[in-house]
Scaffold this motif. Structure first.
Motif, mmCIF file in Angstrom:
data_model
loop_
_atom_site.group_PDB
_atom_site.id
_atom_site.type_symbol
_atom_site.label_atom_id
_atom_site.label_comp_id
_atom_site.label_asym_id
_atom_site.label_seq_id
_atom_site.Cartn_x
_atom_site.Cartn_y
_atom_site.Cartn_z
ATOM 1 N N PHE A 1 0.848 -1.098 0.153
ATOM 2 C CA PHE A 1 -0.052 0.143 0.077
ATOM 3 C C PHE A 1 0.945 1.393 -0.100
ATOM 4 O O PHE A 1 1.812 1.351 0.723
ATOM 5 N N ALA A 2 0.569 2.214 -0.463
ATOM 6 C CA ALA A 2 1.210 3.557 -0.815
ATOM 7 C C ALA A 2 0.609 4.651 -0.384
ATOM 8 O O ALA A 2 -0.743 4.808 -0.422
ATOM 9 N N SER A 3 1.320 5.573 -0.157
ATOM 10 C CA SER A 3 0.643 6.998 0.140
ATOM 11 C C SER A 3 0.111 7.459 -1.104
ATOM 12 O O SER A 3 0.461 7.419 -2.137
ATOM 13 N N HIS A 4 -1.059 8.431 -1.153
ATOM 14 C CA HIS A 4 -1.760 8.659 -2.403
ATOM 15 C C HIS A 4 -0.866 9.754 -3.226
ATOM 16 O O HIS A 4 -0.958 9.591 -4.306
ATOM 17 N N HIS A 5 -0.510 10.887 -2.378
ATOM 18 C CA HIS A 5 0.125 11.581 -3.273
ATOM 19 C C HIS A 5 1.344 11.451 -3.806
ATOM 20 O O HIS A 5 1.948 11.893 -4.668
ATOM 21 N N ARG A 6 2.078 10.382 -2.953
ATOM 22 C CA ARG A 6 3.455 9.937 -3.477
ATOM 23 C C ARG A 6 2.957 8.993 -4.840
ATOM 24 O O ARG A 6 4.028 8.912 -5.554
ATOM 25 N N ALA A 7 1.820 8.294 -4.608
ATOM 26 C CA ALA A 7 1.593 7.287 -6.014
ATOM 27 C C ALA A 7 1.468 8.449 -7.158
ATOM 28 O O ALA A 7 2.019 8.227 -8.404
ATOM 29 N N HIS B 1 -5.220 12.293 -12.960
ATOM 30 C CA HIS B 1 -6.328 12.051 -11.927
ATOM 31 C C HIS B 1 -5.864 10.633 -11.070
ATOM 32 O O HIS B 1 -5.038 10.196 -11.576
ATOM 33 N N ASP B 2 -7.004 10.154 -10.569
ATOM 34 C CA ASP B 2 -6.803 9.257 -9.425
ATOM 35 C C ASP B 2 -6.352 7.810 -10.198
ATOM 36 O O ASP B 2 -5.620 6.712 -9.931
ATOM 37 N N ALA B 3 -7.019 7.707 -11.676
ATOM 38 C CA ALA B 3 -6.625 6.554 -12.268
ATOM 39 C C ALA B 3 -4.998 6.386 -12.400
ATOM 40 O O ALA B 3 -4.493 5.206 -12.519
ATOM 41 N N GLY B 4 -4.392 7.412 -12.713
ATOM 42 C CA GLY B 4 -2.820 7.528 -13.065
ATOM 43 C C GLY B 4 -1.932 6.845 -11.552
ATOM 44 O O GLY B 4 -0.869 6.396 -11.679
ATOM 45 N N THR B 5 -2.721 6.957 -10.472
ATOM 46 C CA THR B 5 -2.047 6.361 -9.287
ATOM 47 C C THR B 5 -1.870 4.743 -9.200
ATOM 48 O O THR B 5 -0.908 4.478 -8.466
ATOM 49 N N ALA B 6 -2.606 4.249 -9.958
ATOM 50 C CA ALA B 6 -2.352 2.620 -10.369
ATOM 51 C C ALA B 6 -0.902 2.656 -10.917
ATOM 52 O O ALA B 6 -0.264 1.764 -10.194
ATOM 53 N N GLU B 7 -0.598 3.321 -11.862
ATOM 54 C CA GLU B 7 0.880 3.116 -12.245
ATOM 55 C C GLU B 7 1.869 3.655 -10.921
ATOM 56 O O GLU B 7 2.669 2.940 -10.787
ATOM 57 N N GLY B 8 1.417 4.767 -10.316
ATOM 58 C CA GLY B 8 2.405 5.337 -9.406
ATOM 59 C C GLY B 8 2.397 4.178 -8.166
ATOM 60 O O GLY B 8 3.652 3.966 -7.595
ATOM 61 N N ALA B 9 1.516 3.491 -7.721
ATOM 62 C CA ALA B 9 1.462 2.320 -6.568
ATOM 63 C C ALA B 9 2.253 0.970 -7.129
ATOM 64 O O ALA B 9 3.090 0.629 -6.587
ATOM 65 N N ALA B 10 2.115 0.855 -8.454
ATOM 66 C CA ALA B 10 2.673 -0.217 -9.076
ATOM 67 C C ALA B 10 4.559 0.137 -8.987
ATOM 68 O O ALA B 10 5.252 -0.584 -8.646
ATOM 69 N N LEU B 11 4.632 1.351 -9.360
ATOM 70 C CA LEU B 11 6.134 1.761 -9.436
ATOM 71 C C LEU B 11 6.847 1.686 -7.848
ATOM 72 O O LEU B 11 7.844 1.291 -7.546
ATOM 73 N N LEU B 12 6.066 2.259 -6.893
ATOM 74 C CA LEU B 12 6.337 2.121 -5.336
ATOM 75 C C LEU B 12 6.621 0.915 -4.892
ATOM 76 O O LEU B 12 7.352 0.611 -4.275
ATOM 77 N N ALA B 13 5.695 0.020 -5.269
ATOM 78 C CA ALA B 13 5.746 -1.631 -5.024
ATOM 79 C C ALA B 13 7.263 -1.928 -5.569
ATOM 80 O O ALA B 13 7.928 -2.634 -5.014
ATOM 81 N N GLN B 14 7.480 -1.419 -6.811
ATOM 82 C CA GLN B 14 8.562 -2.259 -7.361
ATOM 83 C C GLN B 14 9.993 -1.517 -6.617
ATOM 84 O O GLN B 14 10.892 -2.026 -6.401
ATOM 85 N N GLU B 15 9.791 -0.324 -6.124
ATOM 86 C CA GLU B 15 10.878 0.355 -5.580
ATOM 87 C C GLU B 15 11.045 -0.079 -4.083
ATOM 88 O O GLU B 15 12.169 -0.313 -3.566
ATOM 89 N N THR B 16 9.900 -0.661 -3.489
ATOM 90 C CA THR B 16 10.003 -1.365 -2.108
ATOM 91 C C THR B 16 10.711 -2.510 -2.360
ATOM 92 O O THR B 16 11.535 -3.118 -1.563
#
Length: 660
Positions: free
Chosen positions: A106-112, A308-323
């Motif tokens: 799970f990721a921070s919304h704005h960070r995503a 918009h919020d749809a784009g955070t799907a990509e951001g959350a995936a990238l943050l998971a990869q970073e973790t």
């Protein structure tokens, strides 16, 4: 799920596939779990759940569980399950995917938001600004990104939410959630000075680049309350849009631009970044983006096509990869948003078109681009569906409606007869890169004009020429087409320019007011048959309605959507009797409803997804039912599709209509 559900698939930091769930379940701004979108991303990439290393979600787990607590308190009959288990249960039920706890992040919304924008910007060092309705603990976040690493510089409190304020103002104008772009389009018709004093009384600008609204600003009724006290009551959706509403929209837009420029001016100076990445829902305000460009605060600016919020799907995936694997590799700037599912191969598409042969005719011209350009030059308004769909709220040449940008009446025609929407709504120009500076005033700040993210000024000498795409204030939401990004569309616009002297096309999304942008061949054909489009270009084919095609509706199969509900209500009369009402409803927030005849109600009750309309209507008067069926289909209460074709020779394509 929250609104604008989506899924994205990344590999080693590269965006492989992404699509919003609304494109597949056909519900605008859907809040439903993106099972269809996940499946589509996996299929597009040719992978299975077993190949996936991690799944990211775009809010923190603790925040989601806190929000769920409130749901369970208010709805004691709902079983209490929390976010981690809910995600795993849906993946298991809908995709047979048994996801381990060690693979769910799970990721921070704005960070995503920030991560998706930064990763696709191609920038190594940038100021990253996220402004939206709200994240888990703030309404905006300012990041620095030295060497591509996100560092939080400041957070904006919830009551200072520009996204929620604009949403509340949108509501005051009688529009719905997701209609903020209508307000942006309405603003140039108004005079911001009329309500300037009222808007200025609502906030203060601080020396540190910050600003403050009243603590009550978090309420969606805040703007309405302020303006009701100043003599501007809310507009009902059925009321006409008057000049006072236009003036209100103009004042709102001016306030937004003033606050954001104040905020970004401070951080551009204090953090000393010359490049900007802008994300969050507010970053889809193209007029604001144009104002930032013209301000000269930055040398370079990037706005993700799905900010918009749809784009955070990509951001959350990238943050998971970073973790899992450390910092995400920064690649080149994203130039094409066409990362969604495709239409299929040409032979598959032809078989799909042939199934509609009673209603359409089609041909495969030797030179598709030249044929299309000539049709457009002759005044046709065409649907244009090619390849993979775009990620984000805008059609950029893969799921578009195209037309001649010169006659001003094209704007009225398309708004009224095809899009079924308000007349004040503008359309965007699509221009070849070689001619962009000839027709438009492009600010010195470098920007990504690939995604219709910026409003710029049309050069005065071309405003009359571009009558259908020049807004009332002399501006346009521009898309510049480069040959290396979209070769076929570039050739089309260039060929239209050779025929007319104007290498520009009107471009808007292919849909009507009842549905999201089309995704599939079936969606595109349905749009052709239920609007007044002159034709459809899909893959290699030019498609037209057959004369008198409505009689062929008899051979189509009505299929109720998963959200379709048939409701019969009996109401007592004053005489002691009762009256029965029949309705059809799409069962989701803001879903439409319509009264239907008892005969249509009974017919739809019998619809099993196999029987044709003619079979279901047997023994009744077909003509009035057909007219009613067509009107309901236009509003997408159900689908109408061809009956399955039985081929005498397995593997052989169905017969192609004449006119080849």
């Amino acid at each position: 799920m929250y609104h604008d559900a989506a899924a994205a698939l990344v590999r080693d930091g590269v965006l492989i596939a992404a699509v919003e769930e609304e494109r597949l379940n056909r519900i605008k701004h859907t809040t439903k779990f993106p099972s269809n979108a996940i499946r589509a991303c996996l299929e597009t990439a040719g992978v299975t759940p077993a190949d996936v290393d991690a799944v990211g979600y775009y809010f923190p787990e603790s925040y989601l569980d806190f929000m769920l607590n409130g749901l369970y308190v208010d709805n004691p009959s709902v079983p209490a399950r929390y976010s981690r288990q809910l995600v795993k249960d849906r993946l298991s039920r809908d995709l047979g995917w048994e996801l381990g706890d060690d693979k769910l992040f799970f990721a921070s919304h704005h960070r995503a938001h920030a991560m998706s924008g930064l990763a696709r910007s191609g920038m190594a060092d940038a100021l990253v600004v996220v402004l939206d309705g709200m994240g888990e603990d703030c309404s905006g976040t300012i990041f620095g990104a030295p060497d591509g690493r996100l560092e939080t510089l400041a957070k904006l409190p919830m009551h200072n939410s520009l996204g929620l304020l604009y949403m509340g103002a949108t509501r005051h104008l009688g529009f719905r959630f997701g209609d903020e772009y209508k307000v942006m389009g309405l603003a140039p018709y108004g005079d911001p000075a009329v309500h300037r004093a009222v808007f200025e009384s609502m906030y203060t600008l601080n020396a540190d680049g910050g600003y403050d609204f009243d603590r009550h600003a978090l309420s969606l009724d805040y703007v309405g309350g302020v303006f009701l006290a100043h003599g501007l009551p809310p507009r009902r959706s059925t009321d006409p849009v008057e000049q006072r509403h236009k003036d209100f929209a103009a004042g709102l837009q001016e306030m937004l631009e003033r606050i954001v420029l104040h905020l970004m001016g401070h951080w551009s100076r204090s953090a000393r970044y010359t490049a900007l990445v802008f994300s969050g829902g507010v970053a889809h305000n193209c007029s604001l983006n144009g104002a930032i460009l013209r301000s000269g605060l930055f040398d370079e600016m990037f706005v993700h096509p799905a900010s918009h919020d749809a784009g955070t799907a990509e951001g959350a995936a990238l943050l998971a990869q970073e973790t899992l694997a450390g910092p995400v590799r920064r690649g080149e700037r994203l130039r094409s948003a066409s990362v969604g599912p495709g239409l299929g191969g040409t032979h598959t598409i032809e078989r799909q078109l042939a199934a509609w042969e009673g209603l359409i005719e089609y041909e495969r011209p030797a030179d598709l681009v030249d044929t299309t350009a000539r049709l457009l030059a002759d005044g046709a308004v065409l649907g244009w569906a090619q390849g993979r769909s775009e990620f984000g709220p805008r059609a950029l040449g893969h799921r578009s409606i195209l037309a001649d940008p010169r006659p001003a009446e094209n704007r009225t025609r398309i708004n009224a007869m095809i899009k079924k929407r308000e007349s004040f709504r503008p359309f965007a120009p699509m221009v070849v890169s070689e001619a962009a500076d000839t027709y438009f005033e492009l600010p010195k700040t470098a920007a990504d004009y690939d995604f219709m993210s910026f409003v710029v000024r049309v050069r005065p000498e071309h405003r009359r020429t571009l009558g259908a795409v020049t807004h009332v204030d002399g501006t346009a939401r521009i898309q510049v087409v480069e040959p290396e990004v979209n070769e076929r569309v570039h050739r089309l616009v260039a060929r239209f320019g050779e025929l007319t002297g104007t290498p520009v096309l009107l471009n808007t999304s292919m849909n009507n007011d009842a549905e999201p942008i089309v995704q599939s061949v079936e969606d595109a054909v349905t749009c052709l048959l239920t609007t007044e489009l002159d034709g459809l270009v899909v893959d290699e084919f030019v498609v037209r309605r057959r004369p008198g095609f409505l009689t062929a509706l008899d051979d189509l199969v009505p299929r109720l959507r998963p959200v379709t509900r048939l409701i019969r209500t009996a109401k007592a009369t004053s005489s002691g009797g009762s009256v029965v009402f029949h309705e059809i409803v799409l069962d989701y927030a803001t879903g439409p409803r319509a009264a239907v005849s008892p005969e249509m109600f009974a017919l739809l009750e019998r619809a099993d997804g196999v029987a044709t309309f003619a079979a279901l209507a047997a023994g009744t008067s077909t003509e009035p039912l057909r007219t009613e069926l067509y009107a309901l289909w236009q509003r997408r209460f159900f689908s109408l599709t061809p009956a399955p074709v039985r081929s005498a020779e397995p593997g052989r394509s169905p017969r192609r209509p004449s006119g080849d």
